[in-house]
Design an enzyme around this catalytic site. Sequence first.
Site, PDB file in Angstrom:
ATOM      1  N   HIS A   1      -0.021  -1.594  -2.090  1.00 18.56           N
ATOM      2  CA  HIS A   1       0.522  -0.301  -2.522  1.00 18.56           C
ATOM      3  C   HIS A   1      -0.327   0.339  -3.621  1.00 18.56           C
ATOM      4  CE1 HIS A   1       3.449   2.625  -4.177  1.00 18.56           C
ATOM      5  NE2 HIS A   1       3.957   2.627  -2.956  1.00 18.56           N
TER       6      HIS A   1
ATOM      7  N   SER B   1       5.440   8.121  -2.364  1.00 21.39           N
ATOM      8  CA  SER B   1       4.432   7.327  -3.081  1.00 21.39           C
ATOM      9  C   SER B   1       3.034   7.863  -2.830  1.00 21.39           C
ATOM     10  CB  SER B   1       4.473   5.858  -2.631  1.00 21.39           C
ATOM     11  OG  SER B   1       5.365   5.097  -3.391  1.00 21.39           O
TER      12      SER B   1
ATOM     13  N   ASN C   1      12.473   8.431  -1.521  1.00 22.66           N
ATOM     14  CA  ASN C   1      12.605   8.448  -0.061  1.00 22.66           C
ATOM     15  C   ASN C   1      14.036   8.175   0.372  1.00 22.66           C
ATOM     16  OD1 ASN C   1       9.807   8.679  -0.152  1.00 22.66           O
ATOM     17  ND2 ASN C   1       9.437   6.530   0.330  1.00 22.66           N
TER      18      ASN C   1
ATOM     19  N   ASP D   1       1.791   0.440 -11.046  1.00 22.61           N
ATOM     20  CA  ASP D   1       2.085   0.121  -9.646  1.00 22.61           C
ATOM     21  C   ASP D   1       1.903  -1.374  -9.454  1.00 22.61           C
ATOM     22  OD1 ASP D   1       1.919   0.423  -6.601  1.00 22.61           O
ATOM     23  OD2 ASP D   1       1.944   2.520  -7.202  1.00 22.61           O
TER      24      ASP D   1
END
Length: 522
Positions: A297, A456, A393, A266
């Site tokens: 994130h 996520s 998404n 990530d």
Amino acid sequence: MKKIFPILATLLMAITSLGSFSQSDVWNMQLASGQRGQTSVTAENKCLARHLFDLAKSEDMNWFQFSDRTRLNLAAGEKKPVRARIDTTGLEVGVYEGRLTLRCADCASEPGCAEETLPLRLKVVWSVAGVQSIQPNQFIAQQILALLDAASPAEIENTVRALEAAHNLRRILITPMPSISGVAALFTILDLRAVAAVVAAVQADPRVLIAQPNFVYSTAAQTGSKRPSKNSPNEFDSLQYGLAKIRADAVHSQATGKGIKVAVLDTGVDFNHPCLRGRVKEMKSFIEGDNDFRDVHGTMVAGVIAARRAVGPVRGVAPDAEIISVKVCKPRSKNSIEADATSHTLAQGLDFAITKSANIINLSLGGPRDPIVSQLVRAAFARKIALVAAAGNGGPGASPVYPAAISKVIAVSAIDVRDQLYSMASRGGYIDLAAPGVDILSAQPENRYNLLTGTSMAAPHVSGVAALILQLKPDLSAGEIKTLLESTARDLGAAGKDDSFGSGCVDALRATEAIASARARN
């Protein structure tokens, strides 16, 4: 003594012609994705008498099927060709290996009749349509990525120089990939040729295993619809519905993920955040010139997995799991939720996680189908590493998101507190599970907390549950983990597995009860 000689007939689809071989040779073949070809292998009896021989292929070679009988009755000195079919339908671009074995069926114990094995390697390349279908917004302009065989530094240098000269390229970075016995070479294209055209030319080079664009991946989250107050413990508690929904809190008396390593590929993870202090055991950045791990994130993903309630208001699904923070995504701006990776950074991160013996790899990001990433996913899966990825998404009608859409990966969609599907969640037959992913409270850098929404946030809930069950049953393979989580999920939506929720909401308590039940039966 018996020998097995491949005699490769170029009957269809231009499979490479080789001729005879010694036992140390590899039978190399090449075919475009989605195509079929024919070939043959010749067995020779070099014993002094007639014998029965069995010709067999390794179990993982679904792409190779014999057309003729494989029980051979051969006189002394007799040779017999056996036809076979090669079919790359459904195979990703990449390299597939296997072996053929010839053994004597009626005198295998005789010293002069030892079993012989021939290694095979099938190089599946892009079809013309496959290369042309790649969209310019899916990759970095004027770059290509090539996977080469591992070799000595001098041999690799010679190969890279030859590729630069032959294809008008300039190297950017050469990176060993020990987990797949390869070397990743990232190049710049020095002229105005289209990336697809260069990929097509480079993949035909026998020195190259895989050639592809340097694809772009993006994280899969957005800011939540709510904002927590700065000093409201009761509000924090009310916002944390995820643990109860997946029943992880009911399992913490039995398992907390202790001893399980979860690699978070990530942005960076803020290892100094109070909720995560002591949980981040190792860090590595593959973003050139960026060793700052205080990113939003990655920190929030790690918080869902392993935040410790004793030192903060957020509770992780597996609070004693060990986090390996692998920075493969670069935030688009300081403190941005949105971040991007490339095939090259993601491949390096996967290779690092594999070599560090991670038990679980969390991938809260997505992009296009990627051959080198797929190769690394297969390598991780073979080492019993579970891979969990955000399903995307893109909303209804969006294209499948990778690596989630790779069959060996656990693809996770997002639901809210009412078990409703997140409105922007991608749909498709590749969805395996659902988990809380709407307005998820987690740790944020600079000792803060915030809410994020998206697949996520759903993926780390499943990674956390995987850590819990691995603590209870460490010998589970990646495939067994996926099967267990799907079979014990709480069904949502249409009865059975569907394109929205997969098998349903992950359920930590059902999964642990299934493990206990299996132990009781044994």
